[in-house]
Design an enzyme around this catalytic site. Structure first.
Site, short mmCIF file in Angstrom:
data_model
loop_
_atom_site.label_atom_id
_atom_site.label_comp_id
_atom_site.label_asym_id
_atom_site.label_seq_id
_atom_site.Cartn_x
_atom_site.Cartn_y
_atom_site.Cartn_z
N TYR A 480 0.87 -1.31 -0.64
CA TYR A 480 -0.43 -0.12 -0.08
C TYR A 480 0.99 1.26 -0.46
O TYR A 480 0.66 1.86 -0.86
CB TYR A 480 -1.03 -0.18 0.64
CG TYR A 480 -1.51 1.14 1.36
CD1 TYR A 480 -1.68 2.43 2.10
CD2 TYR A 480 -3.13 1.45 0.32
CE1 TYR A 480 -2.64 3.46 2.32
CE2 TYR A 480 -4.32 2.29 0.45
CZ TYR A 480 -3.78 3.83 1.28
OH TYR A 480 -4.86 4.77 1.43
N SER A 561 -6.12 1.58 -4.57
CA SER A 561 -5.93 2.83 -4.66
C SER A 561 -4.90 3.49 -4.43
O SER A 561 -4.34 4.22 -5.22
CB SER A 561 -7.02 2.93 -2.46
OG SER A 561 -7.88 4.24 -3.04
N ASP A 652 -17.34 4.51 -6.81
CA ASP A 652 -16.39 4.26 -7.02
C ASP A 652 -15.93 6.35 -5.73
O ASP A 652 -16.19 6.70 -7.12
CB ASP A 652 -14.97 3.95 -6.77
CG ASP A 652 -14.16 4.62 -5.80
OD1 ASP A 652 -13.25 3.72 -5.78
OD2 ASP A 652 -14.02 5.16 -5.07
N HIS A 694 -15.84 1.95 -3.44
CA HIS A 694 -14.19 1.61 -3.53
C HIS A 694 -13.74 0.44 -2.82
O HIS A 694 -12.57 0.06 -3.17
CB HIS A 694 -13.56 2.50 -2.86
CG HIS A 694 -12.52 3.27 -2.85
ND1 HIS A 694 -11.63 3.55 -2.89
CD2 HIS A 694 -11.39 3.10 -1.33
CE1 HIS A 694 -10.35 4.10 -3.30
NE2 HIS A 694 -10.38 3.84 -1.96
O1 P0H Z 1 -9.98 10.22 1.82
C1 P0H Z 1 -10.10 9.39 2.78
N1 P0H Z 1 -9.24 8.67 3.09
C2 P0H Z 1 -7.98 8.34 2.14
C3 P0H Z 1 -8.93 7.23 1.15
O2 P0H Z 1 -9.22 7.44 1.02
N2 P0H Z 1 -7.47 7.51 0.08
C4 P0H Z 1 -6.28 8.25 0.40
C5 P0H Z 1 -5.51 7.72 -0.99
C6 P0H Z 1 -6.39 7.33 -1.96
C7 P0H Z 1 -7.84 7.18 -1.09
C8 P0H Z 1 -7.26 4.86 -0.59
O3 P0H Z 1 -5.92 4.60 -0.39
O4 P0H Z 1 -8.07 4.11 -0.12
O5 P0H Z 1 -10.80 9.93 3.76
C9 P0H Z 1 -11.72 10.68 4.06
C10 P0H Z 1 -11.66 11.91 5.05
C11 P0H Z 1 -12.28 11.12 5.89
C12 P0H Z 1 -11.81 12.30 7.04
C13 P0H Z 1 -10.37 13.11 6.70
C14 P0H Z 1 -10.35 13.46 5.57
C15 P0H Z 1 -10.37 12.37 4.53
#
Ligand code: P0H
Length: 724
Positions: A480, A561, A652, A694
């Site tokens: 990851y 992701s 997603d 997602h």
């Molecule tokens: O975006 C994310 N998390 C990061 C995420 O889901 N990402 C980051 C990059 C792509 C994807 C993944 O790797 O699952 O969760 C929403 C959130 C909640 C509270 C504060 C900030 C953001």
């Protein structure tokens, strides 16, 4: 072998952006609109192409059958107490969604409290969060459809399981926390869409801005909810809420991205002249006291005695520690559990009056301890095997708590820890057994291999016992590498099937960007250091080849992701090193990700192309912008891209599908369509799921179908044969 006929996708050569003087073409910009007919046609043609390839993957049906069989075992999660009842989630095996049960006692008859499977005929409505009121009168729960991040909050009266009329919409990235008077709960939401703004719950790409904190009074309409906090000057700010164990304080946290840093404001609910009722119908925000008003560290409140608070923090402690502060003297902080010099403090939870359950991560394995809340001193070490501990839902007033243990070869054990006597008593409360799985046939190794800059990278290798290190084995390497998210051992029935029936070795590399060694490890794989993640992963692959586990044409890499970026970047940088690549819901357009849904929150990790210096970080590795024909590079031998499957889903709204669509079109064009008789004979395809998001909340059947498809593709492409 025959070359795939890829569907031609229109290239709009007129779309060229200027990033700080650098011109960057974006010919597939039109793929960013999910509602355009042309995009729907693009998807249809890609789905047809992928189906035609999957038809030739002859292990698909057998994999589907074996995975279904191995997944079909009862699964339990840790029980937790609310009021005088116990609650726990359970899945009999193949249920689309796990079911919430209630029981008076641990050994009394349990009954179904909430079964999400009854909420849709195809299992695509899932439970995203639950919160039970202090005296267990009410259950509030968030429902999400087709895997979208959008949530609708409902309320059920526990005693008669009657669902109340309360319905809260436009909820996203929200906790639910009740006031102890049981009159209602705090939650977070986004403003209702403006006129004409199209929001259709998960297929839209609009940016999520102006998060708000509300309080809902039970039995009222959502438009009567009390607006507790919002910040018109900071559209990216997001608000979390927690009512303290004593019911006295509302702790509000503010985040502006995904870094482990937050503000902490508190409100003494008992000091509000007319309680929260006093705010009904008014636009006055709650009177918060600002304890922490910067984003320079993470602070999570874990206990308080009146104004004396204990916080879990990484302030001056990249491996985290516990500190104490009296709200009356907010500048005086004292360490309670100092930062460990090597291990990362992972969780801390108050239990049994004045004790703490804390877990550390030590070389990616968990350690569990009982400590004294007041002094932080170590009282007991709890015996746990090499693996992961999770699901500690303890309450201060409980003398007993439960925790889940899992590892690569342990499907899942729920332990009970009784602290009522001097020495803690840890027993097995529930053991999840997977019939037909014999752990003695497998071995787990943890290696530490040097990356490009010499940094030692941990990697778990799971294989059947006593395999020959002759390079003959198909190998699946997963990582990851971001968001300080740590990948500790977990049980995967699917990978056991791959090992047993395809002879596959499966590996997990704890590359930089994760939280395995705290915030330094995270920062070493973020922002300007993102290339370290790719180097760590590439050197892990080289290690597996040089150690004789596998060879490039039998090596499949997989990531999801942020891990999808990893896969996209690594096949661009080292197409010669892999035989197959599986990239799930990847963030592939690093110049534009911040424009869609919650992408703006990820600039804390990646940077943003709006800034010149950060643009130059991103353009160097962005998967979409670095697809090059290997045979035209100075590769020392004839090379093409590995067989590649990109995976995404129509709902997603975490990582919008446009990333996958644009990369797919670019790879199919640059590597094949634009040439006569291109040397690229390995397929470049996409698996596009419908009524899915997602990943969270995906029904079991959809997970099995996808696993069978992608691993049958892998099996064919690394040319591994079926072992009965
Ligand atoms: O975006 C994310 N998390 C990061 C995420 O889901 N990402 C980051 C990059 C792509 C994807 C993944 O790797 O699952 O969760 C929403 C959130 C909640 C509270 C504060 C900030 C953001």
């Amino acid at each position: 072998e025959e070359r795939l006929q890829y569907p031609a996708a229109r290239r709009d050569e007129s779309v060229v952006d200027d990033y700080h003087g650098v011109k960057v073409a974006d010919p597939y910009r039109w793929l960013e609109d999910p509602d355009a007919e042309e995009v729907k046609e693009f998807v249809e043609k890609q789905v047809k192409l992928t189906d035609s390839v999957l038809k030739t993957c002859e292990t698909k049906e057998k994999l589907h059958e074996k995975i279904t069989k191995l997944i079909d075992h009862p699964r339990y999660d840790t029980p937790f107490k609310r009021g005088n009842s116990y609650f726990y989630f359970h899945n009999t095996g193949l249920q689309a969604q796990s079911v919430l049960f209630i029981q008076d006692d641990l050994d009394s008859e349990a009954e179904v409290l909430l079964d999400p499977n009854t909420l849709s005929d195809d299992g695509t409505v899932s439970l995203s969060s639950i919160a039970i009121s202090e005296d267990a009168t009410y259950l509030s729960y968030g429902l999400s459809s087709s895997g979208s991040d959008w949530v609708t909050i409902r309320v059920m009266k526990i005693q008669d399981k009657k669902v109340e009329p309360d319905t809260l919409s436009w909820v996203k990235f929200s906790g639910i926390t009740w006031t102890h008077d049981g009159k209602g709960f705090f939650y977070s939401r986004y403003p209702a869409p403006q006129e004409g703004e199209k929001i259709d719950a998960g297929t839209e790409t609009n940016s999520n801005l102006y998060h708000e904190l509300y309080y809902h009074f039970l039995g009222t309409d959502q438009n009567e909810d009390v607006l507790c906090w919002r910040d018109q000057e900071n559209p990216k700010h997001m608000f979390g809420s927690k009512v303290t164990d004593d019911g006295k304080y509302l702790i509000m946290t503010t985040e502006e991205g995904c870094d482990p840093v937050n503000k902490v404001y508190h409100c003494d609910l008992s000091s509000l002249p007319k309680g929260l009722e006093g705010f009904r119908g008014s636009k006055t925000l709650l009177p918060f006291v600002k304890l922490i008003d910067t984003f320079d560290a993470q602070y999570i409140a874990i206990a308080n005695d009146e104004t004396l608070f204990t916080f879990f923090t990484n302030k001056d402690a990249p491996k985290y520690k516990l500190v104490r502060v009296d709200l009356k003297e907010p500048s005086k902080w004292t360490d309670i559990v100092a930062e460990h010099e090597k291990d990362v403090l992972s969780t801390a939870c108050v239990v049994n009056g004045n004790q703490l359950v804390v877990s550390y991560m030590s070389d990616v394995k968990h350690i569990l301890q009982i400590r004294d809340l007041e002094s932080g001193s170590l009282l007991h070490r709890l015996p746990v095997d090499i693996g992961s501990v999770g699901g500690v839902f303890a309450r201060r007033k409980d003398t007993t708590f439960f925790f889940r243990f899992t590892s690569f070869l342990t499907p899942g054990v729920i332990h009970k820890c009784d602290l009522s006597s001097e020495a803690p008593e840890v027993t097995v409360f529930r053991e999840i057994s997977v019939h037909g799985f014999d752990r003695r046939a497998f071995q787990v190794t943890q290696v530490f291999y040097p990356s490009k800059d010499g940094t030692k990278i941990p990697m778990f290798i799971v294989a059947k016992k006593d395999i020959e290190l002759d390079g003959s084995h198909p190998c699946l390497l997963y990582a990851y590498g971001g968001f300080s998210s740590s990948m500790t051992p977990f049980f995967s029935a699917t990978r056991i099937v791959l090992s047993r029936h395809l002879g596959a070795v499966f590996c997990f590399a704890n590359i930089r960007g994760g939280g395995e060694y705290g915030e330094e490890w995270h920062k070493a794989g973020a922002l300007a250091n993102k290339q370290n993640c790719f180097d760590d992963f590439i050197y892990g692959a080289e290690y597996l080849v040089s150690a004789g586990y596998t060879q490039p044409r039998k090596l499949c890499i997989e990531g999801s992701s942020n891990g999808g970026i990893l896969i996209g970047a690594c096949i661009n940088q080292r197409p010669d090193l892999f035989g197959c690549a599986l990239a799930h819901v990847g963030v592939m357009d690093m110049l534009r990700f911040h424009k869609f849904t919650i992408g703006h929150a990820w600039t804390s990790e990646f940077g943003c192309s709006d800034k010149e210096e950060e643009f130059h970080w991103l353009i160097k590795y962005s998967p979409l912008h670095n697809v090059k024909r290997p045979w035209e590079q100075k590769m020392d031998r004839f090379v093409q891209y590995p067989s590649t499957m990109l995976l995404t889903a129509d709902h997603d709204d975490r990582v919008v599908p446009l990333h996958t669509f644009k990369l797919l079109a670019t790879m199919q064009y640059e590597l094949s369509l634009r040439l006569e008789n291109s040397p690229q004979t390995n397929p470049i395809i996409a698996r596009i799921e419908v009524k899915a998001g997602h990943g969270a909340g995906r029904p079991t059947q959809k997970m099995i179908d996808e696993a069978a498809d992608r691993y049958a593709f892998m099996a064919k492409m690394v040319d591994s044969s079926w072992i009965d």
